[in-house]
Design a protein around this motif. Structure first.
Motif, PDB file in Angstrom:
ATOM      1  N   MET A 294       0.898  -1.003   0.327  1.00  0.00           N
ATOM      2  CA  MET A 294      -0.114   0.143   0.052  1.00  0.00           C
ATOM      3  C   MET A 294       0.910   1.222   0.041  1.00  0.00           C
ATOM      4  O   MET A 294       0.630   2.171  -0.701  1.00  0.00           O
ATOM      5  CB  MET A 294      -0.720   0.037   1.074  1.00  0.00           C
ATOM      6  CG  MET A 294      -1.749   1.258   1.369  1.00  0.00           C
ATOM      7  SD  MET A 294      -2.558   1.440   3.003  1.00  0.00           S
ATOM      8  CE  MET A 294      -1.367   1.798   4.037  1.00  0.00           C
ATOM      9  N   CYS A 295       1.815   1.385   0.794  1.00  0.00           N
ATOM     10  CA  CYS A 295       2.951   2.263   0.734  1.00  0.00           C
ATOM     11  C   CYS A 295       3.463   2.703  -0.231  1.00  0.00           C
ATOM     12  O   CYS A 295       3.577   3.793  -0.998  1.00  0.00           O
ATOM     13  CB  CYS A 295       3.926   2.242   2.009  1.00  0.00           C
ATOM     14  SG  CYS A 295       3.317   2.563   3.591  1.00  0.00           S
ATOM     15  N   ASP A 296       3.718   1.642  -1.163  1.00  0.00           N
ATOM     16  CA  ASP A 296       4.372   1.652  -2.403  1.00  0.00           C
ATOM     17  C   ASP A 296       3.433   2.256  -3.308  1.00  0.00           C
ATOM     18  O   ASP A 296       3.961   3.387  -4.187  1.00  0.00           O
ATOM     19  CB  ASP A 296       4.888   0.242  -3.233  1.00  0.00           C
ATOM     20  CG  ASP A 296       6.025  -0.071  -2.352  1.00  0.00           C
ATOM     21  OD1 ASP A 296       6.881   0.551  -1.607  1.00  0.00           O
ATOM     22  OD2 ASP A 296       6.103  -1.465  -2.349  1.00  0.00           O
ATOM     23  N   ALA A 297       2.277   1.967  -3.576  1.00  0.00           N
ATOM     24  CA  ALA A 297       1.012   2.593  -4.352  1.00  0.00           C
ATOM     25  C   ALA A 297       1.052   4.161  -4.012  1.00  0.00           C
ATOM     26  O   ALA A 297       0.731   4.722  -4.844  1.00  0.00           O
ATOM     27  CB  ALA A 297      -0.003   1.658  -4.226  1.00  0.00           C
ATOM     28  N   ILE A 298       0.675   4.320  -2.806  1.00  0.00           N
ATOM     29  CA  ILE A 298       0.709   5.723  -2.392  1.00  0.00           C
ATOM     30  C   ILE A 298       1.727   6.406  -2.786  1.00  0.00           C
ATOM     31  O   ILE A 298       1.492   7.656  -3.305  1.00  0.00           O
ATOM     32  CB  ILE A 298       0.510   5.728  -0.762  1.00  0.00           C
ATOM     33  CG1 ILE A 298      -0.978   5.227  -0.147  1.00  0.00           C
ATOM     34  CG2 ILE A 298       0.697   7.018  -0.154  1.00  0.00           C
ATOM     35  CD1 ILE A 298      -1.020   4.995   1.058  1.00  0.00           C
ATOM     36  N   ALA A 299       2.962   5.934  -2.651  1.00  0.00           N
ATOM     37  CA  ALA A 299       4.056   6.834  -2.900  1.00  0.00           C
ATOM     38  C   ALA A 299       4.145   7.030  -4.619  1.00  0.00           C
ATOM     39  O   ALA A 299       4.225   7.995  -5.011  1.00  0.00           O
ATOM     40  CB  ALA A 299       5.454   6.172  -2.669  1.00  0.00           C
ATOM     41  N   LEU A 300       3.883   6.087  -5.467  1.00  0.00           N
ATOM     42  CA  LEU A 300       3.735   6.210  -6.616  1.00  0.00           C
ATOM     43  C   LEU A 300       2.751   6.935  -7.277  1.00  0.00           C
ATOM     44  O   LEU A 300       2.966   7.699  -8.242  1.00  0.00           O
ATOM     45  CB  LEU A 300       3.589   4.593  -7.373  1.00  0.00           C
ATOM     46  CG  LEU A 300       3.499   4.405  -8.817  1.00  0.00           C
ATOM     47  CD1 LEU A 300       4.831   4.773  -9.414  1.00  0.00           C
ATOM     48  CD2 LEU A 300       2.927   3.023  -9.317  1.00  0.00           C
ATOM     49  N   ASN A 301       1.450   7.190  -6.496  1.00  0.00           N
ATOM     50  CA  ASN A 301       0.435   7.854  -7.182  1.00  0.00           C
ATOM     51  C   ASN A 301       0.351   9.207  -6.257  1.00  0.00           C
ATOM     52  O   ASN A 301      -0.383  10.125  -6.629  1.00  0.00           O
ATOM     53  CB  ASN A 301      -0.867   7.316  -6.858  1.00  0.00           C
ATOM     54  CG  ASN A 301      -0.974   6.138  -7.845  1.00  0.00           C
ATOM     55  OD1 ASN A 301      -1.735   6.245  -8.767  1.00  0.00           O
ATOM     56  ND2 ASN A 301      -0.696   4.898  -7.186  1.00  0.00           N
ATOM     57  N   GLY A 302       1.500   9.635  -5.527  1.00  0.00           N
ATOM     58  CA  GLY A 302       1.318  10.855  -4.622  1.00  0.00           C
ATOM     59  C   GLY A 302       0.116  10.984  -3.899  1.00  0.00           C
ATOM     60  O   GLY A 302      -0.481  12.189  -3.534  1.00  0.00           O
ATOM     61  N   MET A 303      -0.588  10.217  -3.322  1.00  0.00           N
ATOM     62  CA  MET A 303      -1.812  10.065  -2.676  1.00  0.00           C
ATOM     63  C   MET A 303      -1.561  10.684  -1.342  1.00  0.00           C
ATOM     64  O   MET A 303      -0.564  10.297  -0.787  1.00  0.00           O
ATOM     65  CB  MET A 303      -2.563   8.729  -2.472  1.00  0.00           C
ATOM     66  CG  MET A 303      -3.925   8.780  -2.076  1.00  0.00           C
ATOM     67  SD  MET A 303      -4.737   7.172  -1.752  1.00  0.00           S
ATOM     68  CE  MET A 303      -4.440   7.138   0.075  1.00  0.00           C
TER      69      MET A 303
END
Length: 337
Positions: A294-303
């Motif tokens: 989840m943290c990887d996805a948040i970082a990738l999308n700038g959420m």
């Protein structure tokens, strides 16, 4: 170190600011200087003794925190002083399927939580904070965000073009909206407040329903989609389950998370769930591996997590009272450091 301690199931009034020695990390452990914490509805239940015999006292409550590595045990290589980290809700659920052993020892109930200036964590239970997040924002990730991630992606399997229904404007529901939009899904958001519904639209909700003025909101959601939604993120519990069943399409999923809506109605529509081959999926946060994904996805999308209000450490009681009022939009945070 300063920490808040609960001597028994006495609610907010029982929280006392006390001094404890700063713990020292042993082999495989890391001492983290806690910078921020956030509250979940679970924390309100916990300070009232809602976890029964699984709770220990005295207890440092609250599960969700983020901070900076202070020191590490002698054999820790993957983390170093100065690293910004987030702690996992379940310290022993590293990956794989859940089990009784992996779900034992959730922070802030069975073991001490993060409402303290320092805490020792197993090094394998820590994940690096996404660089674009503040410590307050990162503190929202361990429970609310990961629960929404599990509901929408890991267990819900939401794909682009599908429709997700979220309930209210608490932490889990807003994260579910954000993750659903990240996947390219359509979102129908519900709330009892028109003002909050407008804010949910600003976050990306495609359609909204005021469940106070439309108590048959499940029927309304089905009408909006023509066939029903693919996934309901059910934070109300049995009190709102009937409308969630009405809202869900044939073969759809209800991700069952919360208990906010009170007792069940006189008659549950379980036969309708059977007839429509719907899936009722329980969701209990997630593993350390899930937190990393989840943290990887948040970082990738700038959420960015939505933070409602941040209270100073000395105003913990006010933070709990604000959350209990239901007035918040997003996460209630506490600045610890």
């Amino acid at each position: 170190m300063k920490c808040f301690e609960l001597q028994g199931p006495s609610g907010v009034e029982g929280l006392k600011l006390v001094d404890r020695p700063i713990p020292k990390p042993g082999p495989g452990q890391v001492l983290v200087r806690i910078k921020a914490a956030t509250l979940n509805y679970r924390d309100l239940l916990t300070i009232k003794g809602g976890y029964g015999s699984r709770q220990k006292f005295p207890l440092i409550p609250v599960s969700d925190g983020a901070g900076v590595v202070e020191t590490t045990g002698p054999d820790v290589r993957e983390l170093a002083p100065g690293d910004r980290v987030v702690g996992s809700f379940f310290e022993t659920w590293i990956g794989g399927e859940p089990s009784a052993a992996k779900l034992h020892g959730a922070l802030g109930a069975a073991v001490d939580g993060v409402l303290a200036e320092y805490r020792v964590f197993p090094s394998q239970a820590l994940v690096r904070t996404p660089d674009h997040l503040t410590d307050v924002e990162a503190a929202a990730l361990p429970c609310a965000a990961l629960t929404a991630w599990s509901a929408v992606l890991k267990l819900g399997g939401v794909r682009a073009g599908q429709t997700v229904l979220t309930q209210g404007s608490g932490g889990v529901s807003i994260f579910a909206l954000q993750f659903a939009k990240m996947c390219g899904a359509r979102v129908i958001a519900t709330s009892s407040s028109d003002a909050k519904l407008e804010r949910l639209k600003c976050l990306g909700a495609d359609a909204t329903i005021n469940y106070r003025t439309a108590p048959d909101w499940g029927k309304k959601a089905r009408e909006l989609t023509g066939q029903g939604v693919d996934l309901v993120v059910e934070v109300g519990g049995v009190g709102s389950l009937n409308e969630s069943i009405r809202a869900t399409r044939v073969g759809g999923t209800i991700a069952f998370i919360g208990v906010l809506a009170g007792p069940p109605p006189a008659e549950l529509r379980l036969p309708l769930m059977v007839m429509q081959q719907q899936r009722l999926q329980g969701v209990t946060v997630g593993s350390v591996e899930d937190l990393q994904a989840m943290c990887d996805a948040i970082a990738l999308n700038g959420m960015k997590p939505v933070i409602d209000k941040t209270f100073p450490f000395s105003h913990v009681a006010e933070a709990f009272q604000h959350m209990a009022s239901g007035a918040q939009f997003g996460k209630v945070a506490i600045a610890v450091g």
